[in-house]
Design an enzyme around this catalytic site. Structure first.
Site, PDB file in Angstrom:
ATOM      1  N   ASP A   1       0.700  -1.013   0.045  1.00 27.24           N
ATOM      2  CA  ASP A   1       0.009  -0.112   0.136  1.00 27.24           C
ATOM      3  C   ASP A   1       0.588   1.232  -0.101  1.00 27.24           C
ATOM      4  OD1 ASP A   1      -2.258  -1.360   0.141  1.00 27.24           O
ATOM      5  OD2 ASP A   1      -3.002  -0.891   2.005  1.00 27.24           O
TER       6      ASP A   1
ATOM      7  N   ASP B   1      -6.809  -7.636  14.044  1.00 27.00           N
ATOM      8  CA  ASP B   1      -6.392  -8.915  14.349  1.00 27.00           C
ATOM      9  C   ASP B   1      -7.282  -9.560  15.563  1.00 27.00           C
ATOM     10  OD1 ASP B   1      -5.176  -7.322  16.308  1.00 27.00           O
ATOM     11  OD2 ASP B   1      -3.288  -7.644  15.662  1.00 27.00           O
TER      12      ASP B   1
END
Length: 555
Positions: free
Chosen positions: A137, A290
């Site tokens: 990214d 996460d």
């Protein structure tokens, strides 16, 4: 070495003040302060004192409960020691190895990307059952560097045959790290998904140590233990390593062995692709995507395993500002996740002890705002309590102090004893600074927690990685340094306030409180001064730019 000297100087200076106080012997001190009953019974409670002491004790009791929970984790760790999973003893083995996709999410990581890719391409696993996705990214020259490295390893070179590695670049960065991982899943071939952040260096045997644990039905994720490439870089990294070791040994170890919910740490773990899909995929409405996915998957019935004996080394933040950025993101993300996930956990069919452990895990960072309240009330409460007599203080304050503070020492000492049986005693040298550092993070993490509680959104603040290569750290600091802001100056001011409280305690012969108060002074001055000196001195010497906006991907 970073500038640890201000904190060490502070401790030595304050301790020297104690030596300057006129001494009359321990017996004289005892008789004048505790055996003299001249003023016994003269104190009468009043409304003002009550209004101060009630919130003080409420805060102390809440902190004590979280401290007692640390003892509980140690108890669970040893009680269920026989249930620990080991890489060499998977319950079953695959006859035909499953296809594994390794995802490497990066963002502006040009100084560590070669190390990461080289390590992943050297993983010992059949190349027809294996692929690597570099999910980039980046918005700087990392894109060129990464594309060239991927092309080189894909084509092969002397000593390295062609590797199944693919380069995927996004320009919109929607969803930050979670969005990048989700985008990679759309084209991933693997039924198992391993994830490594840019500062990790997985060893060649890592996949083989983990993969066969998925042959056990229902296993959705396997987490391995982080170790530290630059543990000995500085005093700060030594303390950071102890903090992380406590998390990976006793928190993960205790929870996984007891069979309660625990979380994937965002990296150095492997997922069952079906578990990700059934849980609803990667979502980016929290900063700890996460942990969010971990709880959603476990609520769906997937089992998680933790392999303490499988190590995966990574970089620790070498600057105080980077460390505070990392800790603030984790603090804010866990509170966001608790708001999102805890209601589902509490309404689920999970056992009560699992729900209770989830509560402690996801709400633990609420202790930072409570520390702010405690810091405000400490001085007046100390004055009021001194008039109530030493018996009451020993019966009430001492147990609360032991539960809320001493649990930290025992927690981290135990983790070091488990990892380093022959030299764990050296941890005693770091304990005062470990506790001080926790206090020094109070301002930064309180801001993060309050933002989470009030729903204030922020970008995913990525921690800069500098590599251990000669010259790479200087270049990376020029490029990726963060803006200091006002918080370090607030920390120094609060440290000065606690210095005055130390002086007051000494002047009133209240010596027993001085060591506890010094932790506050050292903590606030250490985090504040180190943030300023590392930023100003290194920036002025390097002439580098620094960035105000946080970054999007990484540990």
């Amino acid at each position: 070495m970073p500038l640890e000297n201000p904190a060490l100087f502070t401790a030595r200076y304050l301790l020297s003040l104690l030596l300057l106080v006129p001494q009359h012997g321990l017996m004289h001190y005892y008789k004048s302060h505790y055996a003299d009953k001249t003023f016994q019974g003269l104190y009468r409670a009043n409304l003002f004192d009550t209004c101060l002491l009630v919130p003080y004790f409420i805060v102390m009791v809440i902190l004590a409960f979280y401290g007692i929970h640390r003892y509980q984790l140690v108890y669970l760790y040893y009680k269920h020691k026989r249930k620990a999973a080991h890489s060499t003893e998977p319950p079953a083995h695959f006859d035909d190895l499953p296809f594994v996709t390794i995802q490497l999410p990066i963002y502006n990581e040009q100084f560590v990307i070669d190390r990461l890719i080289d390590a992943c391409c050297r993983i010992d696993y059949p190349r027809d059952r294996f692929e690597i996705q570099l999910l980039d990214d980046s918005t700087d020259e990392t894109t060129t560097v990464a594309r060239d490295i991927v092309e080189r390893y894909a084509n092969g070179f002397d000593g390295m045959p062609p590797q199944p590695i693919h380069y995927l670049h996004r320009t919109n960065r929607y969803g930050y790290k979670a969005g990048a991982l989700d985008e990679g899943l759309k084209v991933a071939k693997g039924s198992l998904i391993a994830i490594f952040d840019a500062d990790f260096v997985p060893p060649p045997q890592w996949v083989n140590q983990v993969v066969h644990h998925f042959a056990e039905p229902g296993v959705g994720m396997v987490q391995t233990r982080w170790t530290h490439l630059n543990r000995n870089h500085s005093f700060l990294t030594q303390v950071e390593a102890i903090l992380l070791d406590g998390h990976f040994v006793l928190e993960h170890g205790g929870r996984s062995r007891a069979g309660v919910y625990f979380n994937f740490n965002g990296t150095a773990g492997m997922w069952q692709r079906a578990a990700i899909d059934e849980a609803g995929g990667w979502q980016h409405d929290t900063l700890t995507e996460d942990t969010d996915l971990s709880y959603r998957a476990q609520l769906k019935g997937w089992k998680f395993k933790y392999l303490q004996d499988v190590e995966c080394p990574a970089e620790l933040p070498i600057e105080m500002t980077a460390f505070k950025t990392q800790q603030a993101r984790w603090a804010k993300g866990l509170i966001q996740t608790s708001k999102k996930i805890l209601p589902r956990v509490l309404k689920s069919d999970a056992p009560f002890h699992t729900k209770l452990e989830a509560w402690y895990h996801l709400t633990a960072n609420i202790s930072y705002p409570l520390m702010i309240i405690l810091s405000t009330l400490l001085m007046p409460a100390m004055i009021i309590r001194s008039y109530q007599g030493w018996v009451q203080m020993c019966l009430i304050d001492l147990p609360l102090f032991m539960a809320s503070t001493m649990s930290i020492s025992s927690f981290y000492l135990t983790s070091q004893r488990e990892l380093y049986p022959g030299k764990w005693y050296k941890t005693f040298l770091y304990l005062p600074f470990l506790m001080s550092l926790g206090i020094g993070l109070t301002i930064t993490n309180t801001k993060a927690v309050m933002e989470a509680l009030f729903g204030i959104k922020s970008a995913f603040a990525r921690t800069p990685k500098y590599s251990n290569k000669k010259g790479a750290q200087t270049q990376a600091k020029k490029k990726y340094r963060k803006r200091l802001g006002i918080i370090p100056f607030i920390e120094i001011a609060i440290g000065c306030g606690f210095t005055w409280i130390v002086w007051y305690a000494i002047s009133t012969d209240n010596y027993f409180t001085v060591p506890f108060l010094i932790l506050f002074v050292v903590g606030y001055w250490y985090t504040g001064l180190l943030s300023i000196f590392q930023g100003l001195f290194e920036r002025s010497s390097s002439g580098g730019e620094h960035h105000e906006k946080p970054y999007g991907v990484g540990v």
